[in-house]
Scaffold this motif. Structure first.
Motif, PDB file in Angstrom:
ATOM      1  N   GLN A   9       5.563   8.209  -7.104  1.00 55.43           N
ATOM      2  CA  GLN A   9       4.215   8.673  -7.410  1.00 55.43           C
ATOM      3  C   GLN A   9       4.045  10.102  -6.869  1.00 55.43           C
ATOM      4  OE1 GLN A   9       1.488   5.513  -6.234  1.00 55.43           O
ATOM      5  NE2 GLN A   9       2.105   4.292  -7.980  1.00 55.43           N
ATOM      6  N   ASP A  10       3.102  10.315  -5.928  1.00 61.48           N
ATOM      7  CA  ASP A  10       2.942  11.668  -5.398  1.00 61.48           C
ATOM      8  C   ASP A  10       3.573  11.820  -4.019  1.00 61.48           C
ATOM      9  OD1 ASP A  10       1.184  10.145  -3.926  1.00 61.48           O
ATOM     10  OD2 ASP A  10      -0.503  11.535  -4.088  1.00 61.48           O
ATOM     11  N   GLN A  11       4.390  10.835  -3.625  1.00 63.37           N
ATOM     12  CA  GLN A  11       5.046  10.897  -2.329  1.00 63.37           C
ATOM     13  C   GLN A  11       6.462  11.464  -2.473  1.00 63.37           C
ATOM     14  OE1 GLN A  11       4.805   7.292   0.139  1.00 63.37           O
ATOM     15  NE2 GLN A  11       3.296   6.470  -1.294  1.00 63.37           N
ATOM     16  N   LEU A  12       6.797  12.387  -1.609  1.00 58.24           N
ATOM     17  CA  LEU A  12       8.147  12.944  -1.542  1.00 58.24           C
ATOM     18  C   LEU A  12       8.718  12.668  -0.153  1.00 58.24           C
ATOM     19  CD1 LEU A  12      10.550  14.827  -2.304  1.00 58.24           C
ATOM     20  CD2 LEU A  12       9.128  16.748  -1.513  1.00 58.24           C
ATOM     21  N   VAL A  13       9.899  12.079  -0.132  1.00 60.73           N
ATOM     22  CA  VAL A  13      10.617  11.874   1.128  1.00 60.73           C
ATOM     23  C   VAL A  13      11.952  12.595   1.026  1.00 60.73           C
ATOM     24  CG1 VAL A  13      11.571  10.207   2.762  1.00 60.73           C
ATOM     25  CG2 VAL A  13       9.507   9.629   1.466  1.00 60.73           C
TER      26      VAL A  13
ATOM     27  N   THR B 174       3.277  15.182   0.535  1.00 53.67           N
ATOM     28  CA  THR B 174       2.498  14.767  -0.621  1.00 53.67           C
ATOM     29  C   THR B 174       2.566  15.861  -1.672  1.00 53.67           C
ATOM     30  OG1 THR B 174       0.983  13.461   0.733  1.00 53.67           O
ATOM     31  CG2 THR B 174       0.219  14.084  -1.457  1.00 53.67           C
ATOM     32  N   LEU B 175       2.913  15.469  -2.886  1.00 46.68           N
ATOM     33  CA  LEU B 175       2.994  16.422  -3.991  1.00 46.68           C
ATOM     34  C   LEU B 175       1.635  16.471  -4.677  1.00 46.68           C
ATOM     35  CD1 LEU B 175       6.469  15.285  -5.403  1.00 46.68           C
ATOM     36  CD2 LEU B 175       5.994  17.365  -4.094  1.00 46.68           C
TER      37      LEU B 175
ATOM     38  N   THR C  65       0.849  -1.193   0.000  1.00 47.56           N
ATOM     39  CA  THR C  65       0.000   0.000   0.000  1.00 47.56           C
ATOM     40  C   THR C  65       0.886   1.244   0.000  1.00 47.56           C
ATOM     41  OG1 THR C  65      -0.051   0.203   2.406  1.00 47.56           O
ATOM     42  CG2 THR C  65      -1.696  -1.259   1.382  1.00 47.56           C
ATOM     43  N   PRO C  66       0.341   2.406  -0.361  1.00 47.03           N
ATOM     44  CA  PRO C  66       1.150   3.637  -0.312  1.00 47.03           C
ATOM     45  C   PRO C  66       1.768   3.898   1.056  1.00 47.03           C
ATOM     46  CG  PRO C  66      -0.820   4.024  -1.599  1.00 47.03           C
ATOM     47  CD  PRO C  66      -0.967   2.645  -1.009  1.00 47.03           C
ATOM     48  N   ASP C  67       1.024   3.658   2.125  1.00 49.51           N
ATOM     49  CA  ASP C  67       1.576   3.863   3.466  1.00 49.51           C
ATOM     50  C   ASP C  67       2.740   2.920   3.732  1.00 49.51           C
ATOM     51  OD1 ASP C  67      -0.169   5.887   4.033  1.00 49.51           O
ATOM     52  OD2 ASP C  67      -1.548   4.654   5.222  1.00 49.51           O
ATOM     53  N   GLN C  68       2.590   1.667   3.318  1.00 48.46           N
ATOM     54  CA  GLN C  68       3.676   0.703   3.498  1.00 48.46           C
ATOM     55  C   GLN C  68       4.894   1.099   2.657  1.00 48.46           C
ATOM     56  OE1 GLN C  68       1.412  -2.761   2.318  1.00 48.46           O
ATOM     57  NE2 GLN C  68       1.196  -3.477   4.444  1.00 48.46           N
ATOM     58  N   GLN C  69       4.650   1.575   1.442  1.00 51.96           N
ATOM     59  CA  GLN C  69       5.753   2.007   0.584  1.00 51.96           C
ATOM     60  C   GLN C  69       6.507   3.177   1.217  1.00 51.96           C
ATOM     61  OE1 GLN C  69       3.519   2.736  -2.989  1.00 51.96           O
ATOM     62  NE2 GLN C  69       3.837   0.668  -3.781  1.00 51.96           N
TER      63      GLN C  69
ATOM     64  N   MET D   6       8.682   1.862   3.854  1.00 55.50           N
ATOM     65  CA  MET D   6       9.834   1.165   3.272  1.00 55.50           C
ATOM     66  C   MET D   6      10.900   2.159   2.816  1.00 55.50           C
ATOM     67  SD  MET D   6       7.799  -1.814   1.160  1.00 55.50           S
ATOM     68  CE  MET D   6       9.261  -2.690   0.547  1.00 55.50           C
ATOM     69  N   ILE D   7      10.455   3.292   2.256  1.00 57.95           N
ATOM     70  CA  ILE D   7      11.429   4.318   1.845  1.00 57.95           C
ATOM     71  C   ILE D   7      12.138   4.888   3.073  1.00 57.95           C
ATOM     72  CG2 ILE D   7      11.685   6.582   0.767  1.00 57.95           C
ATOM     73  CD1 ILE D   7       9.280   5.826  -1.041  1.00 57.95           C
ATOM     74  N   HIS D   8      11.377   5.197   4.119  1.00 56.69           N
ATOM     75  CA  HIS D   8      11.973   5.701   5.364  1.00 56.69           C
ATOM     76  C   HIS D   8      12.987   4.706   5.914  1.00 56.69           C
ATOM     77  CE1 HIS D   8       9.660   9.338   6.863  1.00 56.69           C
ATOM     78  NE2 HIS D   8       9.098   9.074   5.695  1.00 56.69           N
ATOM     79  N   SER D   9      12.593   3.436   5.957  1.00 57.12           N
ATOM     80  CA  SER D   9      13.481   2.408   6.502  1.00 57.12           C
ATOM     81  C   SER D   9      14.752   2.287   5.671  1.00 57.12           C
ATOM     82  CB  SER D   9      12.743   1.068   6.542  1.00 57.12           C
ATOM     83  OG  SER D   9      13.580   0.044   7.024  1.00 57.12           O
ATOM     84  N   ALA D  10      14.597   2.325   4.347  1.00 58.92           N
ATOM     85  CA  ALA D  10      15.768   2.231   3.474  1.00 58.92           C
ATOM     86  C   ALA D  10      16.718   3.398   3.712  1.00 58.92           C
ATOM     87  CB  ALA D  10      15.328   2.198   2.004  1.00 58.92           C
ATOM     88  N   ILE D  11      16.179   4.593   3.893  1.00 57.12           N
ATOM     89  CA  ILE D  11      17.022   5.762   4.135  1.00 57.12           C
ATOM     90  C   ILE D  11      17.743   5.636   5.472  1.00 57.12           C
ATOM     91  CG2 ILE D  11      16.975   8.242   4.619  1.00 57.12           C
ATOM     92  CD1 ILE D  11      14.715   8.448   2.524  1.00 57.12           C
ATOM     93  N   ASN D  12      17.012   5.289   6.520  1.00 58.65           N
ATOM     94  CA  ASN D  12      17.639   5.138   7.836  1.00 58.65           C
ATOM     95  C   ASN D  12      18.754   4.105   7.814  1.00 58.65           C
ATOM     96  OD1 ASN D  12      16.823   6.802  10.066  1.00 58.65           O
ATOM     97  ND2 ASN D  12      14.758   5.975   9.860  1.00 58.65           N
ATOM     98  N   ASN D  13      18.465   2.961   7.214  1.00 56.62           N
ATOM     99  CA  ASN D  13      19.465   1.892   7.165  1.00 56.62           C
ATOM    100  C   ASN D  13      20.679   2.303   6.340  1.00 56.62           C
ATOM    101  OD1 ASN D  13      17.814   0.251   8.722  1.00 56.62           O
ATOM    102  ND2 ASN D  13      16.932  -0.827   6.965  1.00 56.62           N
ATOM    103  N   THR D  14      20.434   3.026   5.263  1.00 53.44           N
ATOM    104  CA  THR D  14      21.537   3.407   4.376  1.00 53.44           C
ATOM    105  C   THR D  14      22.385   4.509   4.988  1.00 53.44           C
ATOM    106  OG1 THR D  14      20.123   2.787   2.514  1.00 53.44           O
ATOM    107  CG2 THR D  14      22.131   3.988   1.999  1.00 53.44           C
TER     108      THR D  14
END
Length: 290
Positions: free
Chosen positions: A127-131, A199-200, A80-84, A87-95
């Protein structure tokens, strides 16, 4: 460049040694998927001198580009968008942790780089999400027809003084400690990025830069360029040229991500857009490690 039924993404970036430094310690990577509404920009501004800063910034952007290039998997697409977003947040933190450790390891292997480290700022659009995430004083801004917003707040001595009411924005721009940052990759075992999600909902330009640019431009000046210069992606070149005309005291890196909503452009179904990079990588002699 990527196109879908409702979103168009295009991205560009450039780094420049400036007019004073003997080496470019900045590094930049950018990418826009050819078929999916996904793109990113990563900028790192190294410090440490004697090629140490260029090594630190290169480790940071290469570590992030490897992770982000592999982010969009079938599992990701099934979420889902919330899960995605998580996942982006987690990837950034881990990286961030991975890049931080890689720089520390490189310092242990190369004692001459004992003082190296790097700032980091990145923007990921799905999509329309900006992190947006950052460590240090490299910045991210967003411009739309509603005006410009500085998304990041510097991790710096002068920003702490501004927050405490001890310094005005105008005083901070000329302070002799304006380059002293309070957070960086490669300095301590643990470093925490500031991560934000937005959100963009309208066509926007995202501007990321090292302090070699923000040294010379206040928000209203940046807004003028982003609002008037077209093609928008060529703002990278104009801003760097103008920073050099103002003195170019530091390395200058600029990334632009153009988000167009409700595009009627037909989707791109073939070809690919390679990640961009710029690695003229100088010495931030006035930026001590903290």
């Amino acid at each position: 460049m990527s196109n879908t039924a409702g979103v168009r993404l295009a991205v560009n970036g450039k780094t420049d040694i400036g007019r004073v430094r003997e080496e470019n310690e900045d590094a930049i990577r950018w990418h826009a998927d050819a078929t999916l509404p996904f793109g990113y920009v990563v900028i790192a501004d190294g410090m440490g001198g004697y090629s140490g800063g260029s090594l630190a910034s290169r480790i940071a952007v290469e570590t992030f580009s490897q992770v982000l290039d592999g982010l969009i998997t079938p599992i990701f697409l099934a979420c889902t968008p919330d899960q995605q977003n998580l996942m982006i947040h987690s990837a950034i933190n881990n990286t961030v942790g991975k890049a931080n450790q890689s720089i520390i390891d490189a310092k242990l292997e190369n004692p001459q780089f004992a003082h190296m480290g790097t700032t980091l700022v990145l923007a990921v659009v799905w999509q329309d999400q900006l992190v947006v995430a950052h460590v240090g004083d490299s910045r991210a801004y967003m411009w739309s027809t509603a005006g410009i917003v500085q998304i990041t707040k510097d991790h710096s001595v002068v920003q702490d003084m501004i927050d405490a009411g001890a310094l005005t924005e105008e005083q901070a721009r000329v302070s002799n400690v304006r380059n002293h940052i309070t957070r960086a990759l490669g300095v301590t075992e643990d470093v925490e990025p500031t991560i934000q999600s937005l959100t963009l909902n309208k066509s926007s330009l995202l501007l990321l830069c090292s302090d070699g640019l923000s040294e010379y431009f206040d928000n209203s000046e940046l807004e003028h360029v982003l609002a008037t210069h077209r093609p928008a992606l060529e703002c990278c070149y104009r801003l760097i040229d103008e920073a050099n005309q103002c003195g170019g005291k530091d390395n200058i890196s600029v990334g632009i991500l153009e988000f167009t909503a409700n595009s009627t452009v037909s989707p791109v179904v073939t070809g690919s857009v390679p990640s961009g990079s710029g690695e003229d990588t100088t010495v931030r002699r006035d930026r001590p490690s903290h």
